[in-house]
Scaffold this motif. Sequence first.
Motif, PDB file in Angstrom:
ATOM      1  N   VAL A 236      -9.646  -1.726   4.223  1.00 21.40           N
ATOM      2  CA  VAL A 236      -8.684  -1.919   3.141  1.00 21.40           C
ATOM      3  C   VAL A 236      -9.207  -1.564   1.702  1.00 21.40           C
ATOM      4  N   THR A 252      -7.601 -10.739  10.921  1.00 17.79           N
ATOM      5  CA  THR A 252      -6.337 -10.342  10.337  1.00 17.79           C
ATOM      6  C   THR A 252      -6.523  -9.672   8.949  1.00 17.79           C
ATOM      7  N   VAL A 253      -5.900  -9.036   8.509  1.00 18.95           N
ATOM      8  CA  VAL A 253      -6.165  -8.378   7.106  1.00 18.95           C
ATOM      9  C   VAL A 253      -6.283  -9.609   6.191  1.00 18.95           C
ATOM     10  N   CYS A 276       4.024 -12.702   3.214  1.00 22.33           N
ATOM     11  CA  CYS A 276       2.716 -11.993   2.720  1.00 22.33           C
ATOM     12  C   CYS A 276       3.102 -10.440   2.372  1.00 22.33           C
ATOM     13  N   THR A 278       3.291  -6.872   1.587  1.00 25.48           N
ATOM     14  CA  THR A 278       2.298  -6.306   0.740  1.00 25.48           C
ATOM     15  C   THR A 278       2.376  -4.524   0.752  1.00 25.48           C
ATOM     16  N   VAL A 280       1.842  -0.825   0.740  1.00 26.18           N
ATOM     17  CA  VAL A 280       0.843   0.207   1.260  1.00 26.18           C
ATOM     18  C   VAL A 280       0.795   1.397   0.259  1.00 26.18           C
ATOM     19  N   PRO A 285       0.022   1.972   8.404  1.00 24.53           N
ATOM     20  CA  PRO A 285      -0.006   0.671   9.113  1.00 24.53           C
ATOM     21  C   PRO A 285       0.294   0.861  10.424  1.00 24.53           C
ATOM     22  N   PRO A 305       0.351  -8.069   6.250  1.00 17.80           N
ATOM     23  CA  PRO A 305      -1.060  -8.068   6.742  1.00 17.80           C
ATOM     24  C   PRO A 305      -1.581  -9.665   7.270  1.00 17.80           C
ATOM     25  N   SER A 308      -0.401  -7.279  11.000  1.00 17.92           N
ATOM     26  CA  SER A 308      -0.285  -5.936  11.159  1.00 17.92           C
ATOM     27  C   SER A 308      -1.663  -5.248  11.075  1.00 17.92           C
ATOM     28  N   ARG A 309      -1.998  -4.217  11.473  1.00 16.94           N
ATOM     29  CA  ARG A 309      -3.276  -3.505  11.537  1.00 16.94           C
ATOM     30  C   ARG A 309      -3.050  -2.161  10.677  1.00 16.94           C
ATOM     31  N   SER A 310      -3.908  -1.076  11.225  1.00 16.32           N
ATOM     32  CA  SER A 310      -3.676   0.153  10.858  1.00 16.32           C
ATOM     33  C   SER A 310      -3.986   0.916  11.848  1.00 16.32           C
ATOM     34  N   LEU A 317      -4.077  -0.485  -0.393  1.00 13.82           N
ATOM     35  CA  LEU A 317      -3.053  -1.505  -0.749  1.00 13.82           C
ATOM     36  C   LEU A 317      -2.739  -1.782  -2.058  1.00 13.82           C
TER      37      LEU A 317
END
Length: 319
Positions: A236, A252-253, A276, A278, A280, A285, A305, A308-310, A317
């Motif tokens: 990130v 996790t992020v 949380c 955020t 993008v 994501p 975050p 969730s991932r990418s 971000l």
Amino acid sequence: MNVVVTRILDVAADIRSFEFEPLGGHPLPGFEPGAHIDVHLPTGMVRQYSLCGPRESSNAYVIAVQREAASRGGSLAMHDLKIGDTLRVEGPRNHFPLEATAARSILFAGGIGITPLLAMAEHLAALSASFELHYCVRERSRAAFLERIASPALRERSFLHIDTEPGSTALDVALAIGEPAPGKHLYVCGPGGFMTHVLTTAQRAGWDDAHLHREYFSAPATPALNSVSPLESFTVRLAKSGRVIPVSASQTVVEALAANGVHVETSCEQGVCGTCLTRVLAGEPDHRDLYLTDVERAGNSQFLPCCSRSRTPELLLDL
Ligand code: FES
């Protein structure tokens, strides 16, 4: 806000209601039906609970909490509270609002999911709006707030479905919702399986997702993941500082950010509460939350975050 516990009632088997009044007597902010507060527990945990007290009542917030032996500790800590204990609460916030333009609202509550829906039903009754409330429980002893549901304002439009009670009518979701229509809105809160049943029945009947409103208490055991595999590890990039932070497959992020001194406020850590959220700015994501709508997920301009991932090697971000 700092509040004091002024009332605790056993309102059903394993369910207690708690009344909080402000320390110092300041007025508490008002709230819309469906709203919740974040409760900072003495154990350091933060949990969200729907406000279920009558809105016109005194300067107090009322929540109800089911004791879950298998919980991560929040409900047990709540059930340890005593009258006179002080706590910090934040909010109210409303991620589960009523649709103001609805011509008809159909409310489905499973178990402790009654809390936001009871507030909604009382609000709709006060407006003389068209609605009905379906409340499903396993046993009568587990049904909370029966006296409010039996009040003149609600009793004609409320249906109690008790699994184990002979003579109780089982919930027929398809019958209750009927055909989709522009002014019809459905609201559901309860255990994951119950919510899935209500929502898939509506989807199969052709309901548009924009008319299906849901609030999860916690993520189901098997989260609804996207079909495309996420990347195991990725990075990130923080737009404000330009820093690049690696996220390993086991992090996790939020954890990766914290390990690098970047704090993102969290609460549920399950993709349920939205704390949380955020922005993008670039990248795609891999959404694993239960908070965003399908349209919001498809926009890819925000993510949760904590879970969730990418799908792309890097996410930019707005941090
Ligand atoms: Fe609740 Fe991330 S902390 S959604």
